[in-house]
Design an enzyme around this catalytic site. Structure first.
Site, PDB file in Angstrom:
ATOM      1  N   GLY A  21       0.934  -1.300   0.116  1.00 54.61           N
ATOM      2  CA  GLY A  21      -0.029   0.037   0.054  1.00 54.61           C
ATOM      3  C   GLY A  21       0.843   1.305   0.135  1.00 54.61           C
ATOM      4  N   ARG A  64      -1.639   8.842   3.444  1.00 55.21           N
ATOM      5  CA  ARG A  64      -1.660   9.879   4.486  1.00 55.21           C
ATOM      6  C   ARG A  64      -0.371  10.182   5.190  1.00 55.21           C
ATOM      7  NH1 ARG A  64      -6.462   8.290   8.210  1.00 55.21           N
ATOM      8  NH2 ARG A  64      -6.430   6.284   7.322  1.00 55.21           N
ATOM      9  N   ALA A  77      44.559  20.553  29.735  1.00 55.24           N
ATOM     10  CA  ALA A  77      43.676  21.070  29.092  1.00 55.24           C
ATOM     11  C   ALA A  77      44.206  21.439  27.494  1.00 55.24           C
ATOM     12  CB  ALA A  77      42.977  22.272  29.752  1.00 55.24           C
ATOM     13  N   ARG A 132      58.428  24.997  22.608  1.00 53.62           N
ATOM     14  CA  ARG A 132      57.922  26.314  22.253  1.00 53.62           C
ATOM     15  C   ARG A 132      58.801  27.677  22.159  1.00 53.62           C
ATOM     16  NH1 ARG A 132      55.678  25.628  28.488  1.00 53.62           N
ATOM     17  NH2 ARG A 132      57.569  26.604  29.375  1.00 53.62           N
TER      18      ARG A 132
HETATM   19  C1  UD1 Z   1      -8.210  -4.380   5.912  1.00 53.77           C
HETATM   20  C2  UD1 Z   1      -9.288  -5.413   6.271  1.00 53.77           C
HETATM   21  C3  UD1 Z   1     -10.335  -5.070   7.275  1.00 53.77           C
HETATM   22  C4  UD1 Z   1      -9.648  -4.652   8.569  1.00 53.77           C
HETATM   23  C5  UD1 Z   1      -8.399  -3.981   8.385  1.00 53.77           C
HETATM   24  C6  UD1 Z   1      -7.595  -3.811   9.537  1.00 53.77           C
HETATM   25  C7  UD1 Z   1      -9.778  -6.212   3.895  1.00 53.77           C
HETATM   26  C8  UD1 Z   1     -10.567  -6.640   2.718  1.00 53.77           C
HETATM   27  N1  UD1 Z   1     -10.077  -5.743   4.871  1.00 53.77           N
HETATM   28  O1  UD1 Z   1      -9.103  -3.240   5.535  1.00 53.77           O
HETATM   29  O2  UD1 Z   1     -11.289  -6.242   7.376  1.00 53.77           O
HETATM   30  O3  UD1 Z   1     -10.352  -4.275   9.503  1.00 53.77           O
HETATM   31  O4  UD1 Z   1      -7.710  -4.094   7.210  1.00 53.77           O
HETATM   32  O5  UD1 Z   1      -6.509  -2.424   9.214  1.00 53.77           O
HETATM   33  O6  UD1 Z   1      -8.630  -7.220   3.988  1.00 53.77           O
HETATM   34  N2  UD1 Z   1      -2.379  -4.069   0.994  1.00 53.77           N
HETATM   35  C9  UD1 Z   1      -1.543  -4.384  -0.043  1.00 53.77           C
HETATM   36  N3  UD1 Z   1      -2.058  -4.529  -1.309  1.00 53.77           N
HETATM   37  C10 UD1 Z   1      -3.249  -4.406  -1.324  1.00 53.77           C
HETATM   38  C11 UD1 Z   1      -4.139  -3.773  -0.346  1.00 53.77           C
HETATM   39  C12 UD1 Z   1      -3.509  -3.697   0.831  1.00 53.77           C
HETATM   40  O7  UD1 Z   1      -0.445  -4.635  -0.080  1.00 53.77           O
HETATM   41  O8  UD1 Z   1      -3.809  -4.202  -2.576  1.00 53.77           O
HETATM   42  C13 UD1 Z   1      -1.627  -3.884   2.271  1.00 53.77           C
HETATM   43  C14 UD1 Z   1      -1.460  -2.445   2.916  1.00 53.77           C
HETATM   44  O9  UD1 Z   1      -0.440  -2.045   2.651  1.00 53.77           O
HETATM   45  C15 UD1 Z   1      -1.927  -2.691   4.414  1.00 53.77           C
HETATM   46  C16 UD1 Z   1      -2.699  -3.863   4.436  1.00 53.77           C
HETATM   47  O10 UD1 Z   1      -2.639  -4.611   3.133  1.00 53.77           O
HETATM   48  O11 UD1 Z   1      -0.429  -2.962   4.829  1.00 53.77           O
HETATM   49  C17 UD1 Z   1      -4.264  -3.513   4.892  1.00 53.77           C
HETATM   50  O12 UD1 Z   1      -4.603  -2.520   3.936  1.00 53.77           O
HETATM   51  P1  UD1 Z   1      -5.695  -1.450   4.091  1.00 53.77           P
HETATM   52  O13 UD1 Z   1      -5.915  -0.790   2.789  1.00 53.77           O
HETATM   53  O14 UD1 Z   1      -5.283  -1.007   5.171  1.00 53.77           O
HETATM   54  O15 UD1 Z   1      -6.935  -2.479   4.505  1.00 53.77           O
HETATM   55  P2  UD1 Z   1      -8.222  -1.952   4.922  1.00 53.77           P
HETATM   56  O16 UD1 Z   1      -9.003  -1.963   3.657  1.00 53.77           O
HETATM   57  O17 UD1 Z   1      -8.106  -0.749   5.693  1.00 53.77           O
END
Ligand code: UD1
Ligand code: CA
Length: 455
Positions: free
Chosen positions: A11, A15, A379, A439
């Site tokens: 991801g 933010r 010193a 010196r």
């Molecule tokens: C996900 C869960 C949700 C849970 C929440 C907890 C799913 C569909 N939902 O939601 O149930 O309550 O986490 O925080 O699983 N990531 C990838 N590739 C992607 C998407 C995400 O590597 O295509 C990684 C992100 O970098 C992150 C993690 O997966 O580290 C979670 O992704 P994020 O988008 O935060 O999950 P949520 O949709 O918030």
């Protein structure tokens, strides 16, 4: 147990407002994803670790180059299910698959172990948590008898599901055989148009695979980081934990909220740490060490009963018992202080061995030097160790006395019991017991008339 850990880290983390990938942001001096990797390592020897990378993947790969990690690339972030699928080709046939998030740094090995034990019984282990404000999270849906039957994402949830306070942490474990079977069946037909990993929960329920939900020891363990403010909050919590461990080990902290550990520290009992101590890398501090306010100690060993006064920086040093350092000392790598040695204010040392009971008390630079026992360095003494090309050694024996404001032009040796007059520039060796003075001779002119102003 034969475990494949799959760490999701593709991801963007928009933010965070950063050019650094989110999972590379540090907590306790270590990238978040490294915390996760280390927790996974706590599961034991036969654990393979996979990291799914995407945004900033090259930076993550480069930073983790030393660890034994397999990387899977997810070019487009099509959801958590899609992310896990990218790692599957490298996952063993008959292992347990454990899914972790690279931005949930403080997960504990013990919790992971519990989840893996559930999966080892061919069940699905799911880590859930009750939140007073569950908004944004996937909700845990249970049937009449309390069994977990599905996870519904916030954006897909109906009004009654939105009221559920038990949420998905994202962390789960199951036999990889089942994951391999179910991942291709995921669809992106949902509110976000993503392949949700969470849909495997309903598949497990439909296929009669038992789902066991367990809870973490504390909420912080499953706290994800999306913003710098969340990272800062987790950092403070983590540091408070470190402080509690130290106090339990017999250290008095002037203020447990003003102590930072960015690495690993072992301590003896009856130490006193004043405020704003920062520890980095690998540090060992023996019993009875007293450290004044605003010190930084990195990759060093500090012997018993040593005193470190305020505002001192110590890096790569080995300090024996009952030494004294500071205030305002800068101890650089390769410094070895023997028992009872003393380094005073505004003194810098580097690659310097200072013998037992020897003193460098004020305003000096001692680099590439060996000093024997009970020698006094006056010193303002400077070892001129660098000719612009090469570094050279200064050797000073036992019981020597170096007068103030001496320049020792290395390579040079000063013998045992030798004396150097203040203000000397020493370019030739001084033998045992000799006095060296180098010196300009002092000239006194009687009745000297000062110039007077011309009108
Ligand atoms: C996900 C869960 C949700 C849970 C929440 C907890 C799913 C569909 N939902 O939601 O149930 O309550 O986490 O925080 O699983 N990531 C990838 N590739 C992607 C998407 C995400 O590597 O295509 C990684 C992100 O970098 C992150 C993690 O997966 O580290 C979670 O992704 P994020 O988008 O935060 O999950 P949520 O949709 O918030
Ligand atoms: Ca999230």
């Amino acid at each position: 147990m034969n475990v494949d850990v799959i760490i999701l880290a593709a991801g963007q983390g928009s933010r965070m407002k950063s050019s650094l990938p989110k999972v590379m942001h540090g907590l306790g001096g270590k990238p978040m994803v490294q915390h996760v990797i280390d927790s996974a390592a706590g599961l034991g020897e036969s654990v393979r670790r996979h990291v799914v990378i995407g945004h900033g993947g090259d930076a993550v790969r480069a930073a983790l180059a030393d660890s034994d990690i397999r990387f899977a690339e997810q070019a487009e972030q099509l959801g958590t299910g899609h992310a896990v699928a990218q790692a599957m080709p490298a996952v063993a046939e008959d292992s347990i698959a454990l899914v972790l998030y690279g931005d949930v740094p403080l997960i504990k090995s013990k919790t992971l172990d519990s989840l893996c034990r559930i999966a080892a019984r061919d069940h699905l282990g799911l880590l859930t948590v009750e939140l007073t404000d569950p908004s944004g999270y996937g909700r845990i849906v249970r049937n009449d008898v309390g069994d977990v039957v599905a996870i519904v994402e916030h954006k897909d949830a109906n009004e009654s599901q939105l009221k559920i306070q038990e949420v998905n942490t994202g962390i789960l474990a199951l036999p990889s055989r089942l994951l391999r079977e179910w991942l291709p069946q995921l669809s992106a037909d949902n509110a976000q148009g993503e392949y949700y990993l969470t849909d495997v929960i309903a598949m497990a329920a439909d296929n009669g695979v038992r789902i066991e939900a367990i809870q973490p020891m504390c909420e912080q363990e499953v706290q994800g980081v999306n913003t710098r403010a969340q990272l800062a909050m987790l950092e403070r919590w983590y540091q408070r934990q470190q402080a509690e461990h130290l106090m339990a080990a017999g250290v008095t902290l002037a203020d447990p909220d003003r102590f930072d550990l960015r690495g690993e520290l072992t301590v003896g009992c009856d130490c006193y740490f004043d405020i704003n101590l920062v520890i980095e890398g690998q540090v060992r501090i023996a019993e009875g060490v007293n450290i004044g306010p605003n010190c930084v100690i990195k990759d060093s060993i500090i012997g018993p009963g040593t005193r470190i006064e305020a505002n001192s920086l110590i890096e790569g040093a080995q300090v024996e018992a009952s030494a004294s350092i500071g205030p305002f000392a800068r101890i650089r790598p390769g410094t070895e202080l023997a028992e009872g040695a003393k380094i005073g204010n505004f003194v810098e040392t580097k690659k310097a061995k200072i013998g037992p009971g020897s003193k460098v008390n004020h305003l000096s630079y001692i680099g590439d030097a060996q000093i024997g026992s009970n020698t006094n360095i006056g010193a303002g003494t400077i070892t001129c160790n660098y000719d612009g090309v090469n570094k050279s050694l200064t050797e000073i024996g036992d019981d020597a006395f170096i007068g103030s404001n001496t320049a020792l032009v290395a390579p040079v040796k000063v013998g045992n019991g030798a004396t150097v007059g203040a203000g000397s520039t020493i370019t030739k060796n001084v033998d045992d017991q000799e006095l060296a003075v180098a010196r300009g001779k002092q000239t006194n002119i009687g009745g000297w008339k000062r110039p007077i102003k011309r009108s």
